[in-house]
Write a protein that holds these residues in place. Structure first.
Motif, PDB file in Angstrom:
ATOM      1  N   ASN A  15       0.809  -1.211   0.000  1.00 22.99           N
ATOM      2  CA  ASN A  15       0.000   0.000   0.000  1.00 22.99           C
ATOM      3  C   ASN A  15       0.848   1.269   0.000  1.00 22.99           C
ATOM      4  O   ASN A  15       0.398   2.337   0.402  1.00 22.99           O
ATOM      5  CB  ASN A  15      -0.959  -0.021   1.190  1.00 22.99           C
ATOM      6  N   SER A  16       2.076   1.127  -0.456  1.00 23.85           N
ATOM      7  CA  SER A  16       2.978   2.258  -0.673  1.00 23.85           C
ATOM      8  C   SER A  16       3.361   2.283  -2.146  1.00 23.85           C
ATOM      9  O   SER A  16       3.022   1.361  -2.902  1.00 23.85           O
ATOM     10  CB  SER A  16       4.240   2.112   0.192  1.00 23.85           C
ATOM     11  N   GLU A  17       4.049   3.328  -2.545  1.00 28.44           N
ATOM     12  CA  GLU A  17       4.508   3.403  -3.925  1.00 28.44           C
ATOM     13  C   GLU A  17       5.336   2.170  -4.268  1.00 28.44           C
ATOM     14  O   GLU A  17       6.139   1.694  -3.461  1.00 28.44           O
ATOM     15  CB  GLU A  17       5.347   4.662  -4.143  1.00 28.44           C
ATOM     16  N   LYS A  18       5.156   1.656  -5.451  1.00 32.42           N
ATOM     17  CA  LYS A  18       5.891   0.473  -5.894  1.00 32.42           C
ATOM     18  C   LYS A  18       7.390   0.764  -5.951  1.00 32.42           C
ATOM     19  O   LYS A  18       7.808   1.856  -6.326  1.00 32.42           O
ATOM     20  CB  LYS A  18       5.390   0.043  -7.280  1.00 32.42           C
ATOM     21  N   GLU A  19       8.185  -0.219  -5.593  1.00 31.37           N
ATOM     22  CA  GLU A  19       9.631  -0.083  -5.679  1.00 31.37           C
ATOM     23  C   GLU A  19      10.045   0.007  -7.145  1.00 31.37           C
ATOM     24  O   GLU A  19       9.690  -0.852  -7.949  1.00 31.37           O
ATOM     25  CB  GLU A  19      10.304  -1.289  -5.021  1.00 31.37           C
ATOM     26  N   HIS A  43      12.748  -1.484   0.268  1.00 31.68           N
ATOM     27  CA  HIS A  43      11.579  -0.878  -0.363  1.00 31.68           C
ATOM     28  C   HIS A  43      10.914   0.191   0.505  1.00 31.68           C
ATOM     29  O   HIS A  43      10.782   1.352   0.100  1.00 31.68           O
ATOM     30  CB  HIS A  43      10.583  -1.990  -0.706  1.00 31.68           C
ATOM     31  N   LEU A  44      10.475  -0.165   1.701  1.00 33.11           N
ATOM     32  CA  LEU A  44       9.655   0.745   2.498  1.00 33.11           C
ATOM     33  C   LEU A  44      10.453   1.978   2.940  1.00 33.11           C
ATOM     34  O   LEU A  44      10.009   3.116   2.756  1.00 33.11           O
ATOM     35  CB  LEU A  44       9.087   0.007   3.712  1.00 33.11           C
ATOM     36  N   GLN A  45      11.634   1.763   3.508  1.00 32.55           N
ATOM     37  CA  GLN A  45      12.439   2.911   3.922  1.00 32.55           C
ATOM     38  C   GLN A  45      12.905   3.701   2.710  1.00 32.55           C
ATOM     39  O   GLN A  45      12.975   4.929   2.755  1.00 32.55           O
ATOM     40  CB  GLN A  45      13.648   2.467   4.748  1.00 32.55           C
ATOM     41  N   GLY A  46      13.210   3.014   1.637  1.00 39.28           N
ATOM     42  CA  GLY A  46      13.638   3.706   0.424  1.00 39.28           C
ATOM     43  C   GLY A  46      12.580   4.650  -0.106  1.00 39.28           C
ATOM     44  O   GLY A  46      12.881   5.786  -0.508  1.00 39.28           O
ATOM     45  N   ARG A  47      11.313   4.202  -0.108  1.00 41.22           N
ATOM     46  CA  ARG A  47      10.226   5.082  -0.574  1.00 41.22           C
ATOM     47  C   ARG A  47      10.036   6.250   0.398  1.00 41.22           C
ATOM     48  O   ARG A  47       9.679   7.365  -0.008  1.00 41.22           O
ATOM     49  CB  ARG A  47       8.920   4.289  -0.717  1.00 41.22           C
TER      50      ARG A  47
END
Length: 213
Positions: A15-19, A43-47
């Motif tokens: 539910n976050s922006e796609k990697e 992914h999550l921290q990167g976004r």
């Protein structure tokens, strides 16, 4: 320590922006070929880093600890058109994988790499830093902070990674566990420094956001 269950972390990612595909490929190669791939932002921290950088729209970023360049590329996504990022890494063996993905990105010309101890590089950098990401050897976090603060612009942002250190900061700390001792002291330093406004977020392994007053 996992602060979120695997299911909740997967749900957050879904539910976050796609990697981006380039970063997914970099993450995969890092896990296949590089020691300690857990050091990768992911992914999550990167976004989160990407979105925060886009909100700031910095002209000048400094990253202390490049590793394979995943966070570098995430931070670069928010650079202004004329902006640049100085990224510092002590391990020259990582240059090949960094360059492979930097050259495939849209930010190659905006990324300036340094392969040397950060405390020798920071004094040579120009003043007026908008955004800093500290993600290198933990014992030097307090030294990095003191070295970088005089070069920050008012309102600049300092990010510090791994400040919860797998939850060890709230456990009984062994006398020989110097990394945890330093991080506990560093977190208190950030919280109590009158030059900064700080919030510590339980993202991944802990991420502090400090604004220079």
């Amino acid at each position: 320590m996992h602060f979120l269950s695997a299911d909740l972390e997967a749900y957050a990612e879904q539910n976050s922006e796609k990697e981006p595909s380039l970063l997914a490929a970099l993450a995969r190669e890092t896990h296949l070929k590089v020691l300690q791939p857990r050091m990768l932002s992911g992914h999550l921290q990167g976004r989160f880093l990407s979105l925060l950088s886009k909100l700031i729209c910095p002209k000048y970023i400094v990253e202390i600890g490049t590793f394979t360049g995943y966070a570098t590329l995430c931070l670069a996504e928010g650079l202004s058109q004329e902006g640049f990022i100085h990224t510092i890494e002590v391990n020259e063996e990582l240059e090949e994988i960094q360059n492979k993905y930097f050259e495939q990105s849209s930010y190659r010309s905006q990324i300036i790499q340094h392969f040397a101890p950060a405390l020798s590089v920071i004094p040579t950098l120009p003043d007026g830093i908008d955004l800093v990401f500290i993600d290198a050897d933990k014992k030097n976090y307090p030294n990095y902070l003191e070295a970088i603060l005089p070069k920050m612009r008012k309102g600049g942002i300092i990010l510090s990674d791994n400040v919860l250190w797998s939850g060890k900061v709230v456990e009984n700390v062994k006398d020989n566990d110097k990394h945890t001792q330093v991080l506990i002291s560093y977190n208190q330093q950030l919280a109590n420094d009158s030059r900064l406004e700080t919030i510590l977020l339980p993202i991944r392994d802990g991420l502090s956001i400090a604004r220079v007053r």
